[in-house]
Enzyme design. Sequence first.
Site, PDB file in Angstrom:
ATOM      1  N   ASP A  16      -9.989  -5.056  -3.903  1.00 55.42           N
ATOM      2  CA  ASP A  16      -9.384  -3.850  -3.043  1.00 55.42           C
ATOM      3  C   ASP A  16     -10.348  -2.823  -2.985  1.00 55.42           C
ATOM      4  OD1 ASP A  16      -7.672  -1.978  -1.742  1.00 55.42           O
ATOM      5  OD2 ASP A  16      -6.050  -3.158  -2.618  1.00 55.42           O
ATOM      6  N   HIS A  36      -7.865  -5.857   0.109  1.00 54.44           N
ATOM      7  CA  HIS A  36      -6.474  -4.816   0.359  1.00 54.44           C
ATOM      8  C   HIS A  36      -5.557  -5.492   1.441  1.00 54.44           C
ATOM      9  CE1 HIS A  36      -4.421  -1.123  -0.002  1.00 54.44           C
ATOM     10  NE2 HIS A  36      -4.010  -0.981   1.379  1.00 54.44           N
ATOM     11  N   SER A  84       0.884  -1.335   0.051  1.00 50.39           N
ATOM     12  CA  SER A  84      -0.229   0.065  -0.033  1.00 50.39           C
ATOM     13  C   SER A  84       0.721   1.208  -0.090  1.00 50.39           C
ATOM     14  CB  SER A  84      -0.926  -0.087   1.143  1.00 50.39           C
ATOM     15  OG  SER A  84      -2.075   0.803   1.235  1.00 50.39           O
TER      16      SER A  84
END
Length: 249
Positions: free
Chosen positions: A197, A227, A101
């Site tokens: 996600d 995610h 991320s």
Amino acid sequence: MGAAKFLDSPQGRRIAYHRSEGKGPWVVFLGGLKSDMEGTKAVHLEAWAKARGLAFLRFDYSGHGESSGKFEDGCIGDWHLDTVAAISELTEGPIAPVGSSMGGWQALLLAKAMPERVHGMVTIAAAPDFTEDGYWANFTPMQKLELEKVGHVELPSDYMEPYIITKRMIEDGREQLVLREPLELPFPVRCLQGTADTAVSTETALRLMDHATCDDMRLNLVKDADHRFSDGPCLQMIEEAVQDVLGEA
């Protein structure tokens, strides 16, 4: 697993870390926004690296986990300097950053700051430029006014308490953007992205692929992965991607 050790950065921040010696390149896990080095992916990858005799480093950015500072006081540039400090002081020789991320953005910033050190890179739901393209681009006029007057806005999160997004984070983020100018990645890159996600879109992954200049860059879209990307099959994909960029697959 043992207690964390601490590094005092040149900026005066106290960075918590776990480091295990082994053969290089060093695998360095770079966590996401408000995550820490005790997350499933970081701990799993450490155990995997140790079992293979690979050198491994995981750490907390300032304002995260066991490191000093408050999250609300930090920004992308601060966490980049934390990353540079940890890698400069705690590793030697080539590295293979694994960025999750926001850590994916950090990995790309690292590639610009010290390209001679990067042997290969793995990203997991990489979120480059999200302060501008995610937060600022979607703020309402009222939120932009609140940011100006109060200095921060609160955003809900699917995974934890609301994020406090400060004016400083937005303004600093504009100094760290990587998708607005040439992005040279002269090493193998493997990008992993779940189609379910809700925090980072597949469009972001495709934009990164299209923008970067790289002779060996691959994107693996995983149907229905979210995610977190941390169930058994996803963790195995991360292992395989790291093996691939290390040349061990």
